[in-house]
Design a protein around this motif. Sequence first.
Motif, short mmCIF file in Angstrom:
data_model
loop_
_atom_site.label_atom_id
_atom_site.label_comp_id
_atom_site.label_asym_id
_atom_site.label_seq_id
_atom_site.Cartn_x
_atom_site.Cartn_y
_atom_site.Cartn_z
N TYR A 20 1.13 -1.12 0.70
CA TYR A 20 -0.14 -0.09 -0.31
C TYR A 20 1.00 1.28 0.12
CZ TYR A 20 -3.40 2.82 1.40
OH TYR A 20 -4.46 4.42 1.03
N THR A 21 1.92 1.63 1.33
CA THR A 21 2.82 2.12 1.15
C THR A 21 3.35 2.92 -0.44
OG1 THR A 21 4.09 1.33 2.14
CG2 THR A 21 2.58 2.85 3.30
N HIS A 24 1.55 4.41 -3.07
CA HIS A 24 1.30 5.69 -2.88
C HIS A 24 2.72 6.26 -3.47
CE1 HIS A 24 0.26 9.46 -1.05
NE2 HIS A 24 1.54 9.34 -0.56
N THR A 79 -4.96 12.77 -0.30
CA THR A 79 -4.44 11.38 0.13
C THR A 79 -4.03 11.56 1.84
OG1 THR A 79 -2.83 10.98 -0.56
CG2 THR A 79 -4.61 10.88 -1.83
N GLY A 82 -1.32 9.17 1.98
CA GLY A 82 -1.44 8.07 1.75
C GLY A 82 -2.43 7.58 2.82
N THR A 83 -3.15 8.30 3.66
CA THR A 83 -3.44 7.03 5.26
C THR A 83 -4.94 7.65 4.94
OG1 THR A 83 -3.93 9.56 6.30
CG2 THR A 83 -1.79 7.84 6.92
N ASN A 84 -5.37 8.44 3.47
CA ASN A 84 -7.10 8.00 3.87
C ASN A 84 -7.26 6.40 1.65
OD1 ASN A 84 -9.34 8.62 2.35
ND2 ASN A 84 -9.57 10.30 2.86
N ASP A 85 -7.18 6.08 2.93
CA ASP A 85 -7.94 4.75 1.90
C ASP A 85 -8.45 4.99 0.57
OD1 ASP A 85 -6.33 3.69 3.55
OD2 ASP A 85 -7.78 1.75 3.88
N GLN A 88 -7.04 7.69 -1.77
CA GLN A 88 -6.05 7.43 -2.38
C GLN A 88 -6.47 6.12 -3.67
OE1 GLN A 88 -2.36 6.83 -1.68
NE2 GLN A 88 -2.41 6.19 -3.65
N ALA A 89 -7.48 5.66 -3.11
CA ALA A 89 -8.12 4.47 -4.60
C ALA A 89 -8.64 6.17 -6.11
CB ALA A 89 -9.39 4.15 -3.91
#
Length: 106
Positions: A20-21, A24, A79, A82-85, A88-89
């Motif tokens: 995931y990271t 990002h 995002t 990158g913590t806001n799923d 991010q999507a």
Amino acid sequence: MKTFVVRSSSWVADHARTPYTLNHEQRHFDVVKLVVERFKHRIRQDTLSVDYYAGHLQHQYLLSYQEMNRMQEQYDGETGNGTNDAAQARWNERITKELQAFGVAQ
């Protein structure tokens, strides 16, 4: 024209290296690539004399550089780094679609 990011400016802490990271962080590179493709698209459409071409290219480069910085800040802001799923999507989809439109993503 090649796209690159300075390695020392792009990193993820060892303990945070997850798919995931890393996605990002990959998208940061993809934003750079997207802005490069936009830049190339703009300059290909220009028909300038040799006398004006260098200055015009420099101006377009500076505009693209500013665009890239704004887009990177917007990306991280929306995002939450990158913590806001959900955000991010949305960005993943947006970036992929735009790169596909330039023929550089599958």
